[in-house]
Design a protein around this motif. Structure first.
Motif, short mmCIF file in Angstrom:
data_model
loop_
_atom_site.label_atom_id
_atom_site.label_comp_id
_atom_site.label_asym_id
_atom_site.label_seq_id
_atom_site.Cartn_x
_atom_site.Cartn_y
_atom_site.Cartn_z
N GLY A 132 -6.78 8.47 6.30
CA GLY A 132 -6.00 8.72 5.09
C GLY A 132 -6.46 7.87 3.92
O GLY A 132 -7.63 7.47 3.82
N ARG A 133 -5.54 7.54 3.04
CA ARG A 133 -5.83 6.77 1.84
C ARG A 133 -4.82 5.65 1.66
O ARG A 133 -3.79 5.62 2.32
N PHE A 134 -5.13 4.74 0.73
CA PHE A 134 -4.19 3.68 0.41
C PHE A 134 -3.38 4.10 -0.82
O PHE A 134 -3.55 5.19 -1.38
N LEU A 135 -2.48 3.23 -1.22
CA LEU A 135 -1.66 3.51 -2.41
C LEU A 135 -2.55 3.61 -3.65
O LEU A 135 -3.57 2.93 -3.75
N GLN A 136 -2.15 4.45 -4.59
CA GLN A 136 -2.89 4.63 -5.83
C GLN A 136 -2.04 4.23 -7.03
O GLN A 136 -0.81 4.12 -6.93
N TYR A 137 -2.73 4.04 -8.16
CA TYR A 137 -2.02 3.63 -9.38
C TYR A 137 -0.96 4.65 -9.76
O TYR A 137 0.14 4.30 -10.20
N SER A 138 -1.29 5.94 -9.58
CA SER A 138 -0.34 7.01 -9.92
C SER A 138 0.92 6.93 -9.06
O SER A 138 2.01 7.27 -9.52
N ASP A 139 0.77 6.48 -7.81
CA ASP A 139 1.94 6.32 -6.93
C ASP A 139 2.87 5.24 -7.47
O ASP A 139 4.11 5.38 -7.38
N ILE A 140 2.27 4.18 -8.01
CA ILE A 140 3.06 3.07 -8.54
C ILE A 140 3.83 3.52 -9.78
O ILE A 140 5.05 3.29 -9.91
#
Length: 394
Positions: A132-140
């Protein structure tokens, strides 16, 4: 008489009094083994703690603030400070720790470390993703209800890494979608509350869930370990300008904590080694006593050798070498006992411990030195015997 002849005579004397020689060596064996065991175990513990600190990031600086109604620090202000000093810092993240219960259906975990972080946190921890992926700026920014879980969480609640991806997990009743799974950190054991029992979500979501608009904890990663002190001073100056009171914030550099810890453990290692070394001194007294007895028993022999032309230096050499050989054999046996005991005790304590080369060399050198030192007086007494009085001895 050359040294080789003296060595052969020393071996003959030791072998002819096996029990007495063994008891003499026993003190040396215990002393050397004690030094090796204690120093090696302390160093093993130090290595374990150093590795633990390294996994937390030795280039990290933790910042904790106490926000007041009149004086407070916002996330935006901290990011502005970070952007202004990019030459000192490689990454920065707000950090919100939640006391949470995570659930998948009827199954739940209560020991999981749930933390709200930014998109940079994975790089700061020097970890990788298994899937998968890690957290992204857009998620924040948009407060997306997504999260990344540790290896233990994926296997315990979902039965596998791939099975966990895109599944819904509830954090204190709030549904979040799993978008990534972190690679396994502990290769030995997956356990509740361990390094793989973690969950990361956007810090913006975590702050809202904690009902705290002002985040009070931040983590910086320095761009260069050599500039940690400078980076810490810059942070302190910035925070004092805002809070006007250094009791309202705390700045802690992990490298400084590690240095202090290593200093304390090194001091403890020396202290324990010194305490164990006392037994070597006691063993030295035993060597001296036995050598004095040996001189008394062999007085007539010494008189005959002197009458045949043996010099004072020859007699001295013989008894000093005999004492040194006795303590050397005890030192070698102590190294073997200490090495085996260190490995066994370390395994029983759940640590990977091996004998410290420095402790082995020092303890053996001290044991030989003690043989020479405490063997000198009996040797001197033997060398100074009057040949006529020695021949009259019974």
């Amino acid at each position: 008489m050359n040294i080789l002849q003296s060595f052969k005579m020393a071996l003959k004397s030791i072998w002819s009094n096996k029990m007495r020689s063994f008891l003499t060596m026993l003190g040396i064996i215990i002393g050397v083994a004690s030094v090796i065991i204690l120093v090696s175990l302390v160093n093993g513990q130090m290595s374990y703690m150093t590795e633990s600190f390294a996994s937390m990031g030795t280039n990290q600086i933790n910042v904790n603030v106490s926000n007041l109604s009149s004086r407070s620090l916002s996330v935006d202000e901290m990011y502005q400070f970070y952007d202004k000093h990019k030459e000192l810092f490689a990454q920065m993240t707000p950090k919100v720790t939640l006391t949470s219960t995570i659930k998948n259906g009827t199954e739940s975990l209560t020991g999981t470390t749930v933390t709200g972080v930014s998109e940079d946190y994975l790089d700061m921890k020097d970890q990788t993703l298994d899937s998968g992926r890690f957290l992204q700026y857009s998620d924040i920014v948009s407060r997306q209800k997504v999260c990344v879980v540790g290896y233990y969480v994926a296997w315990d609640l979902y039965g596998g890494v791939e099975k966990a991806i895109d599944q819904t997990i509830k954090i204190n009743g709030y549904p979040f979608r799993i978008v990534g799974v972190i690679s396994r950190q502990d290769e030995e054991e997956l356990e509740d509350g361990g390094t793989d029992d973690v969950l990361y979500l956007p810090y913006s979501c975590a702050a809202k869930m904690s009902n705290n608009a002002n985040i009070s904890s931040y983590v910086f990663a320095t761009a260069d370990m050599d500039h940690t002190t400078e980076a810490k001073e810059v942070i302190n100056t910035f925070l004092f300008h805002i809070f006007k009171d250094d009791d309202l914030y705390r700045v802690t550099a992990m490298s400084e904590l590690l240095d202090s810890l290593n200093s304390m453990i090194s001091m403890m290692s020396m202290m324990l080694g010194g305490i164990a070394g006392i037994s070597l001194l006691v063993a030295g007294v035993g060597v001296m006593n036995i050598m004095l007895v040996s001189v008394t028993e062999r007085t007539r022999e010494i008189g005959i050798r002197k009458a045949l032309g043996a010099k004072k230096s020859n007699i001295m050499q013989q008894f000093v070498i005999e004492a040194a050989v006795t303590s050397s054999f005890g030192g070698v046996a102590g190294i073997l006992v200490g090495s085996v005991a260190t490995t066994v005790i370390g395994t029983a304590m759940g640590m990977t411990v091996s004998p410290t080369p420095g402790a082995v060399i020092v303890s053996f050198s001290v044991s030989v030195g003690i043989g020479l030192l405490f063997g000198y007086m009996p040797a001197s007494r033997a060398a100074n015997l009057n040949p006529i009085d020695a021949l009259r001895s019974e």
